[in-house]
Write a protein that holds these residues in place. Structure first.
Motif, PDB file in Angstrom:
ATOM      1  N   ILE A 236       0.862  -1.182   0.000  1.00  0.00           N
ATOM      2  CA  ILE A 236       0.000   0.000   0.000  1.00  0.00           C
ATOM      3  C   ILE A 236       0.894   1.226   0.000  1.00  0.00           C
ATOM      4  O   ILE A 236       1.730   1.407   0.891  1.00  0.00           O
ATOM      5  CB  ILE A 236      -0.938   0.016   1.222  1.00  0.00           C
ATOM      6  CG1 ILE A 236      -1.856  -1.208   1.206  1.00  0.00           C
ATOM      7  CG2 ILE A 236      -1.760   1.301   1.255  1.00  0.00           C
ATOM      8  CD1 ILE A 236      -2.733  -1.321   2.432  1.00  0.00           C
TER       9      ILE A 236
ATOM     10  N   ASP B 131       0.098   5.099  -0.440  1.00  0.00           N
ATOM     11  CA  ASP B 131      -0.920   6.126  -0.633  1.00  0.00           C
ATOM     12  C   ASP B 131      -0.491   7.413   0.061  1.00  0.00           C
ATOM     13  O   ASP B 131      -0.522   7.516   1.290  1.00  0.00           O
ATOM     14  CB  ASP B 131      -2.249   5.629  -0.060  1.00  0.00           C
ATOM     15  CG  ASP B 131      -3.412   6.562  -0.396  1.00  0.00           C
ATOM     16  OD1 ASP B 131      -3.156   7.676  -0.892  1.00  0.00           O
ATOM     17  OD2 ASP B 131      -4.564   6.182  -0.162  1.00  0.00           O
TER      18      ASP B 131
ATOM     19  N   SER C 195      -3.433   9.332   2.155  1.00  0.00           N
ATOM     20  CA  SER C 195      -3.734   8.895   3.520  1.00  0.00           C
ATOM     21  C   SER C 195      -2.457   8.748   4.350  1.00  0.00           C
ATOM     22  O   SER C 195      -2.524   8.357   5.513  1.00  0.00           O
ATOM     23  CB  SER C 195      -4.487   7.559   3.505  1.00  0.00           C
ATOM     24  OG  SER C 195      -3.667   6.529   2.982  1.00  0.00           O
TER      25      SER C 195
ATOM     26  N   ALA D  13      -5.571   5.384   8.803  1.00  0.00           N
ATOM     27  CA  ALA D  13      -5.132   5.555   7.418  1.00  0.00           C
ATOM     28  C   ALA D  13      -5.476   4.327   6.591  1.00  0.00           C
ATOM     29  O   ALA D  13      -5.879   4.437   5.418  1.00  0.00           O
ATOM     30  CB  ALA D  13      -3.624   5.817   7.376  1.00  0.00           C
TER      31      ALA D  13
ATOM     32  N   THR E 222      -7.634   4.527   3.204  1.00  0.00           N
ATOM     33  CA  THR E 222      -6.888   4.493   1.957  1.00  0.00           C
ATOM     34  C   THR E 222      -7.685   3.855   0.828  1.00  0.00           C
ATOM     35  O   THR E 222      -8.438   2.906   1.037  1.00  0.00           O
ATOM     36  CB  THR E 222      -5.554   3.732   2.132  1.00  0.00           C
ATOM     37  OG1 THR E 222      -4.766   3.903   0.951  1.00  0.00           O
ATOM     38  CG2 THR E 222      -5.782   2.237   2.367  1.00  0.00           C
ATOM     39  N   ARG E 223      -7.551   4.378  -0.357  1.00  0.00           N
ATOM     40  CA  ARG E 223      -8.140   3.750  -1.540  1.00  0.00           C
ATOM     41  C   ARG E 223      -7.294   3.990  -2.783  1.00  0.00           C
ATOM     42  O   ARG E 223      -7.326   3.220  -3.722  1.00  0.00           O
ATOM     43  CB  ARG E 223      -9.558   4.237  -1.781  1.00  0.00           C
ATOM     44  CG  ARG E 223      -9.715   5.716  -2.072  1.00  0.00           C
ATOM     45  CD  ARG E 223     -11.179   6.060  -2.230  1.00  0.00           C
ATOM     46  NE  ARG E 223     -11.401   7.480  -2.445  1.00  0.00           N
ATOM     47  CZ  ARG E 223     -12.110   7.986  -3.440  1.00  0.00           C
ATOM     48  NH1 ARG E 223     -12.650   7.193  -4.331  1.00  0.00           N
ATOM     49  NH2 ARG E 223     -12.285   9.276  -3.555  1.00  0.00           N
TER      50      ARG E 223
ATOM     51  N   GLY F 101      -4.084   3.857  -2.966  1.00  0.00           N
ATOM     52  CA  GLY F 101      -2.887   3.026  -2.998  1.00  0.00           C
ATOM     53  C   GLY F 101      -3.163   1.562  -3.237  1.00  0.00           C
ATOM     54  O   GLY F 101      -2.241   0.743  -3.225  1.00  0.00           O
TER      55      GLY F 101
ATOM     56  N   ARG G  91     -11.048  -0.351  -0.610  1.00  0.00           N
ATOM     57  CA  ARG G  91     -10.981   0.087   0.780  1.00  0.00           C
ATOM     58  C   ARG G  91     -11.892  -0.743   1.674  1.00  0.00           C
ATOM     59  O   ARG G  91     -11.568  -0.994   2.840  1.00  0.00           O
ATOM     60  CB  ARG G  91     -11.364   1.567   0.866  1.00  0.00           C
ATOM     61  CG  ARG G  91     -11.483   2.077   2.280  1.00  0.00           C
ATOM     62  CD  ARG G  91     -11.570   3.579   2.333  1.00  0.00           C
ATOM     63  NE  ARG G  91     -12.645   4.108   1.521  1.00  0.00           N
ATOM     64  CZ  ARG G  91     -12.849   5.406   1.341  1.00  0.00           C
ATOM     65  NH1 ARG G  91     -12.035   6.277   1.901  1.00  0.00           N
ATOM     66  NH2 ARG G  91     -13.847   5.845   0.612  1.00  0.00           N
TER      67      ARG G  91
END
Length: 319
Positions: free
Chosen positions: A183, A185, A188, A206, A210-211, A213, A222
């Motif tokens: 991940i 991102d 986030s 986070a 997160t979405r 990443g 997510r």
């Protein structure tokens, strides 16, 4: 005397922390019928014997960005609030098994007319994002919208904001989560390699948010991480014996209640404690997590719609 006074103040403080919304009065009788009568957690008899009937609870994670605490936790600069996370939690009779159904926030739905606290009501909105219900009408509209698309009666409503979630994780000593992919991102502020991780509150929050990443950058990726966090929290609470650590118990209770909004059926410390005792047999291994079946919306590739008949069959199974 000092000890009694301190205990009394702590109880008052935790009780006063809780914010409640009278959803039943606001929505009246125009709601789905309860499939199975659910005993009230506030019933006098429940003090001796915790309720064991089935329950459906709408759990929202609020994207409230108006406080400094939320902004410090990656909330951004926007004002207002919206529901970034929505889960229908179905607890089976006996309270030893549960199903958690996530509703993607980008799902296009028909939002019903909702009563407003200031008087009047919102207009019906077609092909609008699911999480707009909370934005325009708060918890009452969120519950009414969920009930309109699921035809499942929500017995309770629970909302926790970002800062409360992070504080709860920290009060529990963190959570253990295994990620299936890297991940990365920046939005986030989360950077994790695939594998097992012990996360503190800020990192766990986070992960829940997160979405960009993971996956295709949509909210669907997510949801899987949020479901992992639900089980991780259950496992951590089971492993942490807060009853032998009064200070730790108070920190956890203060973190939860300070950032909690409930319906009037769970709006006191005694009601929450009674409800919590009724779930003592519920473990993470007996929690099933699923996502409402969806497909890409024909009108917008960045939105989804319920996939039929699979979505209706899911809600029917809960009923």
């Amino acid at each position: 005397m000092v000890g009694v006074a301190a205990a009394g103040w702590a109880y008052w403080h935790l009780n006063d922390n809780i914010t409640s919304v009278d959803i039943n009065s606001a929505l009246g009788g125009d709601r789905p019928a309860r499939a199975v009568a659910a005993p009230s957690v506030s019933a006098p008899a429940a003090a001796a014997s915790p309720p064991t009937g089935s329950l459906n609870i709408l759990v929202l994670g609020s994207d409230s960005r108006s406080s400094k605490a939320d902004k410090a936790l990656g909330g951004g600069d926007s004002t207002g609030a919206r529901s970034d996370t929505a889960m229908v939690v179905h607890i089976e009779a006996g309270r030893t098994k549960a199903t958690v159904v996530s509703i993607p926030r980008d799902t296009l739905v028909t939002r019903p007319s909702c009563p407003l606290a200031s008087g009047g009501s919102t207009a019906v909105a077609h092909h609008t994002m699911f999480n707009s219900a909370y934005a325009v009408g708060g918890p009452v509209c969120a519950v009414k919208t969920v009930e309109s698309i699921t035809h499942v009666r929500m017995d309770h409503y629970v909302e926790i904001d970002f800062s409360g979630f992070a504080k709860l994780v920290d009060a529990l000593g963190g959570v253990d989560v295994t990620t299936d992919q890297d991940i990365d991102d920046n939005r986030s502020h989360l950077h994790l390699k695939a594998g097992a991780h012990h996360l503190d509150g800020t990192q766990a929050l986070a992960l829940a948010r997160t979405r960009h990443g993971i996956g295709d950058g949509s909210g669907l990726g997510r949801i899987g991480l949020q479901q992992k966090l639900v089980k991780a929290l259950l496992e951590q609470m089971a492993a942490t014996d807060l009853l032998t650590d009064p200070a730790g118990l108070y920190r956890a209770a203060d973190a939860v209640t300070a950032c909690l909004t409930t319906d009037t059926g769970l709006d006191s410390l005694s009601k929450l404690m009674r409800f919590g005792r009724s779930l003592k047999g519920l473990t993470a291994s007996h929690v099933t997590t699923v996502t409402m079946p969806v497909v890409t919306a024909p009108s917008d590739p960045n939105r989804v719609v319920a996939k039929e008949p699979a979505a209706s069959a899911l809600w029917a199974s809960l009923r």
